[in-house]
Scaffold this active site. Sequence first.
Site, PDB file in Angstrom:
ATOM      1  N   ALA A 156       0.865  -1.176   0.000  1.00  0.00           N
ATOM      2  CA  ALA A 156       0.000   0.000   0.000  1.00  0.00           C
ATOM      3  C   ALA A 156       0.903   1.227   0.000  1.00  0.00           C
ATOM      4  O   ALA A 156       2.079   1.144   0.398  1.00  0.00           O
ATOM      5  CB  ALA A 156      -0.895  -0.011   1.234  1.00  0.00           C
TER       6      ALA A 156
ATOM      7  N   GLY B 145       0.508  -4.941   0.957  1.00  0.00           N
ATOM      8  CA  GLY B 145      -0.668  -4.986   0.092  1.00  0.00           C
ATOM      9  C   GLY B 145      -0.388  -5.689  -1.236  1.00  0.00           C
ATOM     10  O   GLY B 145      -1.298  -6.238  -1.852  1.00  0.00           O
TER      11      GLY B 145
ATOM     12  N   GLU C 138      -0.674  -9.282  -0.463  1.00  0.00           N
ATOM     13  CA  GLU C 138      -2.107  -9.553  -0.267  1.00  0.00           C
ATOM     14  C   GLU C 138      -2.831  -9.617  -1.612  1.00  0.00           C
ATOM     15  O   GLU C 138      -3.693 -10.465  -1.831  1.00  0.00           O
ATOM     16  CB  GLU C 138      -2.716  -8.458   0.634  1.00  0.00           C
ATOM     17  CG  GLU C 138      -2.180  -8.538   2.058  1.00  0.00           C
ATOM     18  CD  GLU C 138      -2.643  -7.381   2.937  1.00  0.00           C
ATOM     19  OE1 GLU C 138      -2.293  -6.228   2.618  1.00  0.00           O
ATOM     20  OE2 GLU C 138      -3.357  -7.619   3.920  1.00  0.00           O
TER      21      GLU C 138
ATOM     22  N   GLU D 298       4.528  -5.049   7.197  1.00  0.00           N
ATOM     23  CA  GLU D 298       3.749  -3.984   7.864  1.00  0.00           C
ATOM     24  C   GLU D 298       4.177  -3.756   9.308  1.00  0.00           C
ATOM     25  O   GLU D 298       4.194  -2.621   9.790  1.00  0.00           O
ATOM     26  CB  GLU D 298       2.249  -4.317   7.835  1.00  0.00           C
ATOM     27  CG  GLU D 298       1.594  -4.106   6.478  1.00  0.00           C
ATOM     28  CD  GLU D 298       1.573  -5.351   5.617  1.00  0.00           C
ATOM     29  OE1 GLU D 298       2.442  -6.235   5.812  1.00  0.00           O
ATOM     30  OE2 GLU D 298       0.695  -5.438   4.748  1.00  0.00           O
TER      31      GLU D 298
HETATM   32  N1  COA Z   1       4.640   3.141  -0.636  1.00  0.00           N
HETATM   33  C1  COA Z   1       5.030   4.302  -1.169  1.00  0.00           C
HETATM   34  N2  COA Z   1       6.189   4.448  -1.845  1.00  0.00           N
HETATM   35  C2  COA Z   1       6.958   3.356  -1.976  1.00  0.00           C
HETATM   36  C3  COA Z   1       6.606   2.119  -1.438  1.00  0.00           C
HETATM   37  C4  COA Z   1       5.382   2.028  -0.749  1.00  0.00           C
HETATM   38  N3  COA Z   1       4.931   0.871  -0.224  1.00  0.00           N
HETATM   39  N4  COA Z   1       7.593   1.237  -1.707  1.00  0.00           N
HETATM   40  C5  COA Z   1       8.531   1.909  -2.413  1.00  0.00           C
HETATM   41  N5  COA Z   1       8.135   3.193  -2.567  1.00  0.00           N
HETATM   42  C6  COA Z   1       8.868   4.276  -3.287  1.00  0.00           C
HETATM   43  C7  COA Z   1      10.032   4.784  -2.477  1.00  0.00           C
HETATM   44  O1  COA Z   1       9.621   5.731  -1.513  1.00  0.00           O
HETATM   45  C8  COA Z   1      10.876   5.400  -3.580  1.00  0.00           C
HETATM   46  O2  COA Z   1      10.302   6.619  -3.939  1.00  0.00           O
HETATM   47  P1  COA Z   1      11.248   7.916  -4.212  1.00  0.00           P
HETATM   48  O3  COA Z   1      12.145   7.494  -5.348  1.00  0.00           O
HETATM   49  O4  COA Z   1      10.277   8.990  -4.578  1.00  0.00           O
HETATM   50  O5  COA Z   1      11.989   8.141  -2.936  1.00  0.00           O
HETATM   51  C9  COA Z   1      10.648   4.436  -4.740  1.00  0.00           C
HETATM   52  O6  COA Z   1       9.423   3.757  -4.465  1.00  0.00           O
HETATM   53  C10 COA Z   1      11.734   3.386  -4.900  1.00  0.00           C
HETATM   54  O7  COA Z   1      11.861   2.693  -3.678  1.00  0.00           O
HETATM   55  P2  COA Z   1      13.258   2.500  -2.894  1.00  0.00           P
HETATM   56  O8  COA Z   1      12.938   2.272  -1.455  1.00  0.00           O
HETATM   57  O9  COA Z   1      14.174   3.616  -3.239  1.00  0.00           O
HETATM   58  O10 COA Z   1      13.779   1.171  -3.592  1.00  0.00           O
HETATM   59  P3  COA Z   1      14.812   0.116  -2.977  1.00  0.00           P
HETATM   60  O11 COA Z   1      15.157  -0.792  -4.092  1.00  0.00           O
HETATM   61  O12 COA Z   1      15.899   0.806  -2.255  1.00  0.00           O
HETATM   62  O13 COA Z   1      13.963  -0.706  -1.890  1.00  0.00           O
HETATM   63  C11 COA Z   1      12.046  -1.910  -1.054  1.00  0.00           C
HETATM   64  C12 COA Z   1      12.917  -1.545  -2.303  1.00  0.00           C
HETATM   65  C13 COA Z   1      10.840  -2.673  -1.596  1.00  0.00           C
HETATM   66  C14 COA Z   1      12.840  -2.807  -0.109  1.00  0.00           C
HETATM   67  C15 COA Z   1      11.612  -0.621  -0.333  1.00  0.00           C
HETATM   68  O14 COA Z   1      11.076   0.267  -1.302  1.00  0.00           O
HETATM   69  C16 COA Z   1      10.562  -0.840   0.723  1.00  0.00           C
HETATM   70  O15 COA Z   1      10.872  -1.314   1.782  1.00  0.00           O
HETATM   71  N6  COA Z   1       9.294  -0.460   0.423  1.00  0.00           N
HETATM   72  C17 COA Z   1       8.215  -0.546   1.382  1.00  0.00           C
HETATM   73  C18 COA Z   1       7.752  -1.965   1.535  1.00  0.00           C
HETATM   74  C19 COA Z   1       6.643  -2.027   2.571  1.00  0.00           C
HETATM   75  O16 COA Z   1       6.828  -1.784   3.738  1.00  0.00           O
HETATM   76  N7  COA Z   1       5.449  -2.403   2.099  1.00  0.00           N
HETATM   77  C20 COA Z   1       4.290  -2.543   2.943  1.00  0.00           C
HETATM   78  C21 COA Z   1       3.509  -1.287   2.948  1.00  0.00           C
HETATM   79  S1  COA Z   1       2.048  -1.462   3.934  1.00  0.00           S
END
Ligand code: COA
Length: 260
Positions: free
Chosen positions: A66, A111, A114, A134
């Site tokens: 999400a 999400g 999910e 989460e």
């Molecule tokens: N919501 C909003 N933005 C997200 C996102 C999310 N769930 N997951 C990634 N993004 C965005 C990042 O903020 C970043 O945006 P920016 O370039 O404007 O700063 C972009 O996507 C790229 O992500 P980044 O974190 O730089 O990539 P990465 O390869 O370093 O890491 C992940 C990849 C998946 C490990 C990391 O993005 C992450 O942990 N995301 C969240 C996962 C999460 O907690 N999901 C559950 C949400 S309820």
Amino acid sequence: MSYENIKVETQNAVAVVTVNRPDKLNALNDRTMDELDQAFAAIGADPAVQGVILTGAGEKAFVAGADIAELSTQSPVDGRERSLRGQRILDRIENLGKPVVAAVNGFALGGGCELAMACHVRVASENAKLGTPEVKLGIMCGYAGTQRLARLVGKGRALELLLTGDMADAQEAYRIGLVNKVVPRDQLLAESEALLRKMLANGPVSLRFTLDAVNRGLEMPFAEAQAHEATLFGLICTTEDMKEGTKAFLEKRPAKFQGK
Ligand code: COA
């Protein structure tokens, strides 16, 4: 229909739905969820579409969850509404009545995991990573992940993933039954389509009723689920597809199903 955050392309009765916010790793903001809702409603009502592949745009992610920016400002009332709405949209996918294959092409987190679990089967590329992080954000699954994960992989394995927030790589996800198969990245869409088309070669009513028997039946006591299955079995005996399928076998020829 035109969408901003998803793409829908239909070819030979298969719709490919792509979540298309690669710069945000296809995170599900409210607009994207609305578009998925509309797209699956349209697909469900369109007799020309028999099955769906759901995937994410770009090289890195299926869906990374999400949209955390939206989650960060939500009130308790917003949170409850967002959860209920997300659950309803994923239920729509699960109960589409047509097979939906998730082609998991990278991160499927929160999400995104999910969403993949609401699909009927999951094909993962070798670089896929699935999980429910989460708890690391001080929240929890809200799109029925606590329920679908436990039903898919069992309570113990589900709780390990849910409580640690760890990601499972593609092989581990395959080992625990979270994905159905793992394929090289460049073959993901072709393998997903091949699996879907194998299903679509069968009677459409058979597929619809089987999905119903499994989806509803798993939520019922066993005896009631058996009664539900028997009712559907009786109903399917009234179909043209049943006549054609059994006749074709006896005549030693391939069946031509009409979905009637
Ligand atoms: N919501 C909003 N933005 C997200 C996102 C999310 N769930 N997951 C990634 N993004 C965005 C990042 O903020 C970043 O945006 P920016 O370039 O404007 O700063 C972009 O996507 C790229 O992500 P980044 O974190 O730089 O990539 P990465 O390869 O370093 O890491 C992940 C990849 C998946 C490990 C990391 O993005 C992450 O942990 N995301 C969240 C996962 C999460 O907690 N999901 C559950 C949400 S309820």
